[in-house]
Design a protein around this motif. Structure first.
Motif, mmCIF file in Angstrom:
data_model
loop_
_atom_site.group_PDB
_atom_site.id
_atom_site.type_symbol
_atom_site.label_atom_id
_atom_site.label_comp_id
_atom_site.label_asym_id
_atom_site.label_seq_id
_atom_site.Cartn_x
_atom_site.Cartn_y
_atom_site.Cartn_z
ATOM 1 N N GLN A 215 2.413 1.392 7.469
ATOM 2 C CA GLN A 215 2.247 1.335 6.013
ATOM 3 C C GLN A 215 0.835 1.741 5.617
ATOM 4 O OE1 GLN A 215 3.492 -2.826 5.739
ATOM 5 N NE2 GLN A 215 5.152 -2.175 4.389
ATOM 6 N N ASN A 216 -0.130 1.306 6.411
ATOM 7 C CA ASN A 216 -1.526 1.593 6.119
ATOM 8 C C ASN A 216 -1.838 3.078 6.200
ATOM 9 O OD1 ASN A 216 -4.659 1.523 7.097
ATOM 10 N ND2 ASN A 216 -4.151 -0.127 5.673
ATOM 11 N N HIS B 9 3.379 8.090 -0.616
ATOM 12 C CA HIS B 9 4.252 7.016 -1.086
ATOM 13 C C HIS B 9 5.243 6.629 0.000
ATOM 14 C CE1 HIS B 9 2.726 7.576 -5.153
ATOM 15 N NE2 HIS B 9 2.857 8.872 -4.944
ATOM 16 N N MET B 10 5.463 5.331 0.147
ATOM 17 C CA MET B 10 6.392 4.812 1.162
ATOM 18 C C MET B 10 7.775 5.453 1.052
ATOM 19 S SD MET B 10 5.278 2.555 3.397
ATOM 20 C CE MET B 10 6.745 1.632 3.849
ATOM 21 N N ARG C 251 -2.761 8.719 1.079
ATOM 22 C CA ARG C 251 -2.440 8.767 -0.359
ATOM 23 C C ARG C 251 -1.023 9.284 -0.613
ATOM 24 N NH1 ARG C 251 -8.120 9.800 -0.488
ATOM 25 N NH2 ARG C 251 -9.147 8.284 -1.845
ATOM 26 N N GLU D 49 -0.755 4.786 3.101
ATOM 27 C CA GLU D 49 -1.711 4.527 2.011
ATOM 28 C C GLU D 49 -2.972 5.370 2.179
ATOM 29 O OE1 GLU D 49 -2.734 0.416 1.462
ATOM 30 O OE2 GLU D 49 -0.624 -0.192 1.561
#
Length: 186
Positions: free
Chosen positions: A73-74, A82-83, A80, A77
Motif C-alpha cells: 500500500q505504501n 491509486h489503490m 502517487r 502511495e
C-alpha cells in the motif's frame, strides 16, 4: 538462459540485499521494482527472512504478511497512484525462488508482457489476491498448490481483457487493446 530466465529467479535474493534496489524497506521486508515489469508499475515486496514461496507459509507468518501488504500500500502511495488501479497478490504457481508479493498496475502496458503465460499469471486463478491468500492461511493453516491440470487449463485460458469484455485473438491483439485503454485514461 535469457535475461528473463532462472538467473532472475534466484537473483531476488541478491536484489534485496542491495539497498540501491529498494523503493521502500522496513525491518521485515523490502520493496523493489520488478526487473521485468508486466505493467507501467510493477513492484515486488519481499520478506528479509528466507521463505521459498507461498506453500511454505505458516500461521505464524500472518503478521509478516500484514507487513508485506502495508508496504505494498505504501509503495502505491509513494508513487502517487491509486489503490483501485492496482492488484496485489501472489502467483499461485510461483516461478521464482523467494516469497514475493506482486504490486502491479492493472494497465498491463509493458514490453515485458510477451506471452499468454504472463497474462494468465496475473489475470486468472494463477494470481492469488493478497486477501484470499491471507484468509486461506488463517483458516487452513497453509496454502496448497493448484492441481497441475488446473494450472494447464488456466494457462490456456482465452485472452480476455481485464477492463472490458474484449477477447483477443493473440497477445499482440491484446496488447494493442490494453494500450488503447491506457491512452484513454491519459
Amino acid at each position: 538462459m535469457t535475461s528473463c530466465g532462472k538467473d532472475w529467479a534466484v537473483g531476488l535474493i541478491a536484489a534485496i540485499k542491495d539497498s540501491k534496489n529498494h523503493v521502500i524497506s522496513s525491518d521485515i521486508a523490502v520493496v523493489i521494482p520488478d526487473k521485468y515489469p508486466k505493467a507501467k508499475h510493477h513492484y515486488l515486496v519481499l520478506p528479509k527472512g528466507d521463505i521459498p514461496d507461498i506453500f511454505h507459509l505458516k500461521l505464524s507468518n500472518l503478521p509478516m504478511l500484514q507487513e508485506l501488504y502495508l508496504l505494498a500500500q505504501n509503495v502505491i502511495e509513494v508513487k502517487r497512484c491509486h489503490m483501485d488501479d492496482f492488484q496485489i497478490g501472489f502467483h499461485a504457481q510461483p516461478s521464482m525462488q523467494r516469497l514475493h508479493l506482486h504490486v502491479i498496475s492493472k494497465d498491463f502496458v509493458s514490453d515485458c508482457l510477451k506471452t499468454k503465460k504472463h497474462w494468465a499469471s496475473f489475470n486468472t486463478e494463477l494470481f492469488l489476491p493478497y486477501q484470499d491468500a491471507y484468509a486461506r492461511l488463517e483458516m487452513e493453516g497453509c496454502i496448497k498448490p493448484l492441481a497441475k491440470e488446473r494450472v494447464q487449463e488456466l494457462g490456456g485460458s482465452e485472452l480476455i481483457c481485464n477492463q472490458c469484455e474484449f477477447v483477443a485473438k493473440n497477445m499482440p491483439d491484446l496488447k494493442r487493446h490494453l494500450y488503447d485503454h491506457w491512452m484513454e485514461k491519459q
